[in-house]
Design a protein around this motif. Structure first.
Motif, PDB file in Angstrom:
ATOM      1  N   LEU A 195       0.859  -1.184   0.000  1.00  0.00           N
ATOM      2  CA  LEU A 195       0.000   0.000   0.000  1.00  0.00           C
ATOM      3  C   LEU A 195       0.892   1.230   0.000  1.00  0.00           C
ATOM      4  O   LEU A 195       1.736   1.395   0.888  1.00  0.00           O
ATOM      5  CB  LEU A 195      -0.911  -0.001   1.224  1.00  0.00           C
ATOM      6  CG  LEU A 195      -1.862   1.189   1.358  1.00  0.00           C
ATOM      7  CD1 LEU A 195      -2.874   1.191   0.210  1.00  0.00           C
ATOM      8  CD2 LEU A 195      -2.571   1.163   2.705  1.00  0.00           C
ATOM      9  N   ILE A 196       0.711   2.097  -1.002  1.00  0.00           N
ATOM     10  CA  ILE A 196       1.501   3.322  -1.126  1.00  0.00           C
ATOM     11  C   ILE A 196       0.579   4.508  -0.931  1.00  0.00           C
ATOM     12  O   ILE A 196      -0.440   4.649  -1.630  1.00  0.00           O
ATOM     13  CB  ILE A 196       2.183   3.413  -2.507  1.00  0.00           C
ATOM     14  CG1 ILE A 196       3.055   2.179  -2.755  1.00  0.00           C
ATOM     15  CG2 ILE A 196       3.020   4.674  -2.616  1.00  0.00           C
ATOM     16  CD1 ILE A 196       2.385   1.127  -3.591  1.00  0.00           C
ATOM     17  N   ASP A 197       0.907   5.374   0.027  1.00  0.00           N
ATOM     18  CA  ASP A 197       0.113   6.563   0.322  1.00  0.00           C
ATOM     19  C   ASP A 197       0.779   7.758  -0.350  1.00  0.00           C
ATOM     20  O   ASP A 197       1.868   8.180   0.051  1.00  0.00           O
ATOM     21  CB  ASP A 197       0.028   6.763   1.840  1.00  0.00           C
ATOM     22  CG  ASP A 197      -0.983   7.824   2.217  1.00  0.00           C
ATOM     23  OD1 ASP A 197      -1.360   8.627   1.340  1.00  0.00           O
ATOM     24  OD2 ASP A 197      -1.396   7.855   3.399  1.00  0.00           O
ATOM     25  N   ASN A 198       0.125   8.303  -1.379  1.00  0.00           N
ATOM     26  CA  ASN A 198       0.680   9.415  -2.133  1.00  0.00           C
ATOM     27  C   ASN A 198       0.186  10.772  -1.644  1.00  0.00           C
ATOM     28  O   ASN A 198       0.499  11.801  -2.253  1.00  0.00           O
ATOM     29  CB  ASN A 198       0.341   9.258  -3.621  1.00  0.00           C
ATOM     30  CG  ASN A 198       1.051   8.067  -4.246  1.00  0.00           C
ATOM     31  OD1 ASN A 198       2.241   7.869  -4.020  1.00  0.00           O
ATOM     32  ND2 ASN A 198       0.327   7.276  -5.016  1.00  0.00           N
ATOM     33  N   ARG A 199      -0.583  10.802  -0.573  1.00  0.00           N
ATOM     34  CA  ARG A 199      -1.084  12.068  -0.045  1.00  0.00           C
ATOM     35  C   ARG A 199       0.039  12.822   0.674  1.00  0.00           C
ATOM     36  O   ARG A 199       1.031  12.225   1.092  1.00  0.00           O
ATOM     37  CB  ARG A 199      -2.259  11.811   0.898  1.00  0.00           C
ATOM     38  CG  ARG A 199      -3.476  11.194   0.171  1.00  0.00           C
ATOM     39  CD  ARG A 199      -4.533  10.719   1.114  1.00  0.00           C
ATOM     40  NE  ARG A 199      -4.107   9.542   1.875  1.00  0.00           N
ATOM     41  CZ  ARG A 199      -4.937   8.747   2.539  1.00  0.00           C
ATOM     42  NH1 ARG A 199      -6.239   9.005   2.528  1.00  0.00           N
ATOM     43  NH2 ARG A 199      -4.473   7.708   3.198  1.00  0.00           N
ATOM     44  N   LEU A 200      -0.135  14.114   0.828  1.00  0.00           N
ATOM     45  CA  LEU A 200       0.879  14.916   1.503  1.00  0.00           C
ATOM     46  C   LEU A 200       1.089  14.389   2.912  1.00  0.00           C
ATOM     47  O   LEU A 200       0.134  14.060   3.623  1.00  0.00           O
ATOM     48  CB  LEU A 200       0.442  16.392   1.543  1.00  0.00           C
ATOM     49  CG  LEU A 200       0.368  17.097   0.180  1.00  0.00           C
ATOM     50  CD1 LEU A 200      -0.141  18.521   0.368  1.00  0.00           C
ATOM     51  CD2 LEU A 200       1.732  17.104  -0.493  1.00  0.00           C
ATOM     52  N   SER A 201       2.341  14.299   3.327  1.00  0.00           N
ATOM     53  CA  SER A 201       2.637  13.709   4.619  1.00  0.00           C
ATOM     54  C   SER A 201       3.844  14.376   5.238  1.00  0.00           C
ATOM     55  O   SER A 201       4.633  15.041   4.565  1.00  0.00           O
ATOM     56  CB  SER A 201       2.904  12.204   4.470  1.00  0.00           C
ATOM     57  OG  SER A 201       3.966  11.991   3.553  1.00  0.00           O
ATOM     58  N   ASP A 202       3.977  14.195   6.544  1.00  0.00           N
ATOM     59  CA  ASP A 202       5.155  14.695   7.251  1.00  0.00           C
ATOM     60  C   ASP A 202       6.317  13.730   7.060  1.00  0.00           C
ATOM     61  O   ASP A 202       6.143  12.583   6.626  1.00  0.00           O
ATOM     62  CB  ASP A 202       4.838  14.860   8.738  1.00  0.00           C
ATOM     63  CG  ASP A 202       3.802  15.952   8.993  1.00  0.00           C
ATOM     64  OD1 ASP A 202       3.753  16.903   8.178  1.00  0.00           O
ATOM     65  OD2 ASP A 202       3.042  15.839   9.971  1.00  0.00           O
ATOM     66  N   ARG A 203       7.486  14.161   7.449  1.00  0.00           N
ATOM     67  CA  ARG A 203       8.696  13.369   7.219  1.00  0.00           C
ATOM     68  C   ARG A 203       8.673  12.035   7.933  1.00  0.00           C
ATOM     69  O   ARG A 203       9.298  11.069   7.481  1.00  0.00           O
ATOM     70  CB  ARG A 203       9.925  14.162   7.657  1.00  0.00           C
ATOM     71  CG  ARG A 203       9.840  14.661   9.083  1.00  0.00           C
ATOM     72  CD  ARG A 203      11.062  15.481   9.461  1.00  0.00           C
ATOM     73  NE  ARG A 203      12.223  14.639   9.659  1.00  0.00           N
ATOM     74  CZ  ARG A 203      13.425  15.124   9.934  1.00  0.00           C
ATOM     75  NH1 ARG A 203      13.614  16.423  10.020  1.00  0.00           N
ATOM     76  NH2 ARG A 203      14.441  14.302  10.124  1.00  0.00           N
ATOM     77  N   ASP A 204       7.955  11.957   9.056  1.00  0.00           N
ATOM     78  CA  ASP A 204       7.948  10.718   9.831  1.00  0.00           C
ATOM     79  C   ASP A 204       6.699   9.869   9.603  1.00  0.00           C
ATOM     80  O   ASP A 204       6.534   8.840  10.265  1.00  0.00           O
ATOM     81  CB  ASP A 204       8.078  11.037  11.332  1.00  0.00           C
ATOM     82  CG  ASP A 204       9.431  11.653  11.659  1.00  0.00           C
ATOM     83  OD1 ASP A 204      10.424  11.274  11.006  1.00  0.00           O
ATOM     84  OD2 ASP A 204       9.494  12.518  12.554  1.00  0.00           O
ATOM     85  N   ASP A 205       5.828  10.285   8.699  1.00  0.00           N
ATOM     86  CA  ASP A 205       4.638   9.490   8.406  1.00  0.00           C
ATOM     87  C   ASP A 205       5.027   8.236   7.630  1.00  0.00           C
ATOM     88  O   ASP A 205       5.946   8.249   6.797  1.00  0.00           O
ATOM     89  CB  ASP A 205       3.633  10.300   7.588  1.00  0.00           C
ATOM     90  CG  ASP A 205       2.937  11.360   8.415  1.00  0.00           C
ATOM     91  OD1 ASP A 205       3.060  11.311   9.656  1.00  0.00           O
ATOM     92  OD2 ASP A 205       2.279  12.242   7.828  1.00  0.00           O
ATOM     93  N   ARG A 206       4.301   7.185   7.892  1.00  0.00           N
ATOM     94  CA  ARG A 206       4.539   5.929   7.182  1.00  0.00           C
ATOM     95  C   ARG A 206       3.748   5.943   5.880  1.00  0.00           C
ATOM     96  O   ARG A 206       2.518   5.932   5.891  1.00  0.00           O
ATOM     97  CB  ARG A 206       4.136   4.748   8.060  1.00  0.00           C
ATOM     98  CG  ARG A 206       4.917   4.688   9.362  1.00  0.00           C
ATOM     99  CD  ARG A 206       4.487   3.537  10.233  1.00  0.00           C
ATOM    100  NE  ARG A 206       5.289   3.453  11.460  1.00  0.00           N
ATOM    101  CZ  ARG A 206       5.167   2.496  12.373  1.00  0.00           C
ATOM    102  NH1 ARG A 206       4.289   1.521  12.198  1.00  0.00           N
ATOM    103  NH2 ARG A 206       5.935   2.494  13.441  1.00  0.00           N
TER     104      ARG A 206
END
Length: 311
Positions: free
Chosen positions: A162-173
């Protein structure tokens, strides 16, 4: 192969596919690529074993009693915060962890001291680069993924990414690789934070698709997974029925025993088996060209090949 009461729980089996093999209960395979790096036992604390690169920038921790069994990270120097982190839960086969630790060992060995280390490079802007080994192996897109995410599943539907392409913080998985049915003891999970270099995720994915089976003791294969895997005994079961002797085996045994009797006592012409065995033996004949002229011994030794028995 169903689990039965006649199975030896400690017998070793080849388990395929390897991503459903579960944990063997040891960390050996995961640490094998970095066995030459400094390591330290941490006692009974949460992290029980810590292996680091010689300069301390790569840290590999083994948390023997936690759900997240492995925590692997890299930083710009030994005292800086981690730039990225990868975790593997307690069900993940160590052979898959070795995909990442092996790539880290290669990156470190090839690092130029004047250039940025490859294990700290930026993540590729193309999310497909991280999971290319999966798509190359025939894994396909699952249309049920949430908006802004992409999921890829194995042909047997028992593993995926599962790849999450939404904007995320540096430590988000942002990337999760999984295998096995949902459940605390059956679902293997590996997660990577957003700045993990794509080639390191790809190395882990390649270990997922490696066709080589994993070796496991029978009792470590979860009952909820055993019907999804192929189990091949490493050694034939000791209880296998012995092969019955053939008529040829019986005849060879009878001749051998007759010759043994003859060697222990005087030769008698009435023992037909002994006569036949002696006639087939090679005894020099007096006066024959190329043969020494001497009288045969009283009871010359006769050697017959021992019948081969298949096990």
């Amino acid at each position: 192969m169903p689990y039965t009461t006649t199975d030896d729980p400690w017998a070793e089996y080849l388990v395929s596919p390897r991503y459903l093999a579960g944990s063997s209960g040891t960390c050996d395979a995961g640490f094998a690529p970095v066995a030459h790096w400094p390591h330290r036992s941490m006692g009974d604390g949460p992290c029980q074993l810590l292996v680091t690169s010689p300069d301390g920038r790569i840290r590999i921790g083994w948390f023997g009693d936690d759900f997240e069994l492995w925590k692997i990270c890299a930083a710009t120097d030994a005292v800086s915060a981690a730039r990225w982190t990868a975790t593997f839960n307690h069900v993940t086969p160590a052979e898959i962890v070795a995909g990442l630790t092996g790539a880290l060992a290669r990156d470190y060995a090839e690092t130029d001291p004047y250039d940025e280390a490859r294990f700290l490079t930026r993540t590729s802007m193309y999310w497909a680069d991280a999971v290319r080994p999966l798509t190359d192996a025939g894994w396909t897109y699952d249309g049920a993924a949430e908006r802004g995410t992409v999921e890829i599943v194995a042909p047997d539907q028992q593993a995926g990414a599962l790849i999450d392409n939404r904007l995320s913080d540096r430590d988000d998985r942002t990337v999760q690789v999984w295998a096995g049915p949902p459940g605390w003891g059956t679902r293997a999970e590996a997660t990577f934070t957003s700045r993990t270099p794509s080639h390191l995720i790809a190395a882990t994915a390649a270990a997922m698709t490696d066709p080589a089976p994993a070796v496991r003791e029978r009792h470590t294969v979860h009952r909820a997974v055993e019907h999804l895997v192929t189990l091949t005994p490493v050694r034939p079961p000791a209880s296998a029925a012995p092969r019955l002797p053939t008529p040829l085996d019986v005849r060879h045994t009878a001749v051998t025993r007759a010759v043994e009797r003859a060697a222990r006592g005087p030769y008698t012409a009435t023992d037909l088996r002994v006569r036949a065995a002696r006639n087939r033996s090679t005894i020099p004949t007096p006066g024959r060209t190329g043969s020494p002229t001497r009288a045969p011994e009283a009871n010359p030794p006769i050697t017959l090949p021992t019948p081969s028995r298949r096990r």
